[in-house]
Design a protein around this motif. Structure first.
Motif, PDB file in Angstrom:
ATOM      1  N   LEU A 119       0.830  -1.207   0.000  1.00  0.00           N
ATOM      2  CA  LEU A 119       0.000   0.000   0.000  1.00  0.00           C
ATOM      3  C   LEU A 119       0.866   1.261   0.000  1.00  0.00           C
ATOM      4  CD1 LEU A 119      -2.893  -0.972   2.445  1.00  0.00           C
ATOM      5  CD2 LEU A 119      -3.058  -0.548  -0.016  1.00  0.00           C
ATOM      6  N   ALA A 120       1.914   1.260   0.826  1.00  0.00           N
ATOM      7  CA  ALA A 120       2.808   2.425   0.878  1.00  0.00           C
ATOM      8  C   ALA A 120       3.472   2.636  -0.479  1.00  0.00           C
ATOM      9  CB  ALA A 120       3.857   2.245   1.962  1.00  0.00           C
ATOM     10  N   MET A 167       1.522   6.488  -6.928  1.00  0.00           N
ATOM     11  CA  MET A 167       0.422   7.365  -7.334  1.00  0.00           C
ATOM     12  C   MET A 167       0.821   8.838  -7.180  1.00  0.00           C
ATOM     13  SD  MET A 167      -3.555   7.346  -6.111  1.00  0.00           S
ATOM     14  CE  MET A 167      -3.216   7.905  -4.453  1.00  0.00           C
ATOM     15  N   ASN A 168       1.471   9.176  -6.072  1.00  0.00           N
ATOM     16  CA  ASN A 168       1.928  10.556  -5.859  1.00  0.00           C
ATOM     17  C   ASN A 168       2.976  10.953  -6.882  1.00  0.00           C
ATOM     18  OD1 ASN A 168       0.203  10.993  -3.726  1.00  0.00           O
ATOM     19  ND2 ASN A 168       1.706  10.399  -2.178  1.00  0.00           N
ATOM     20  N   GLY A 210       2.281   1.682  -3.386  1.00  0.00           N
ATOM     21  CA  GLY A 210       1.230   2.122  -4.304  1.00  0.00           C
ATOM     22  C   GLY A 210       0.932   3.607  -4.158  1.00  0.00           C
ATOM     23  N   VAL A 211       0.845   4.071  -2.917  1.00  0.00           N
ATOM     24  CA  VAL A 211       0.593   5.494  -2.663  1.00  0.00           C
ATOM     25  C   VAL A 211       1.758   6.335  -3.175  1.00  0.00           C
ATOM     26  CG1 VAL A 211       0.358   7.220  -0.824  1.00  0.00           C
ATOM     27  CG2 VAL A 211      -0.991   5.124  -0.742  1.00  0.00           C
TER      28      VAL A 211
END
Length: 187
Positions: free
Chosen positions: A20-21, A27-28, A23-24
């Motif tokens: 998740l980290a 995305m950023n 992926g974030v």
């Protein structure tokens, strides 16, 4: 067995959190890259608009400095040399934009023709030759066409400046406006 299950659960949780980290972060990074790309496109577009504005003004000046009562060979050479430079600068900026190829090619063709014609006139005047009526007619035609293209680009720029449309919409709307103006120029 319970210990193995607990270890597997904790390891899965850690992998999930790390995924998740990641992926974030991705995305950023993508959003930041899109913002930079969009800013670059807008800068190129705004520069192209400014050059097309200058082309329209310089075409009018060029026609004025060629009239018998205002004739100035030195000023004429300067105006047409500047016009040549502005046309190729506009074209350089437009080629860096993700506009549809047909629109870009027609606008690029126009800018190339204006640039080449201006260069030819600057050399001709510099050599002491006079401009023909046919060449004056071509200047008037280029001025009219530059006005149509300038108006389409100004409209797209105004929408972008208000922030009322993101680059993706600016791209499609400016394509539509330039296609429309290209049709008017071709007619």
């Amino acid at each position: 067995m319970e210990r193995k299950w607990r270890t597997t659960t904790i390891a899965s949780g850690v992998v999930l959190v790390l995924t998740l980290a990641w992926g974030v972060a991705q995305m950023n990074a993508r959003r930041q890259t899109e913002r930079r790309l969009s800013a670059g496109y807008q800068e190129r577009f705004f520069e192209a608009v400014a050059h097309v504005e200058n082309i329209e003004v310089l075409l009018a000046k060029g026609m004025l400095v060629l009239t018998p009562e205002k004739r100035s060979d030195e000023l004429s050479v300067t105006v047409f040399s500047d016009l040549w430079r502005q046309a190729f600068a506009a074209q350089a900026n437009l080629t860096q934009l993700p506009l549809m190829q047909g629109t870009l090619m027609r606008t690029g063709k126009f800018l190339t023709q204006v640039g080449d014609f201006s260069y030819m006139l600057a050399r001709k005047i510099g050599a002491g030759e006079r401009i023909t009526e046919e060449e004056m007619g071509k200047l008037a035609e280029f001025r009219r066409d530059a006005g149509v293209i300038n108006q389409a680009m100004q409209s797209a720029q105004a929408s972008a400046s208000r922030g009322s449309m993101p680059w993706s919409e600016l791209e499609s709307k400016s394509d539509a406006r330039l296609r429309q103006s290209s049709k008017q120029v071709d007619d």
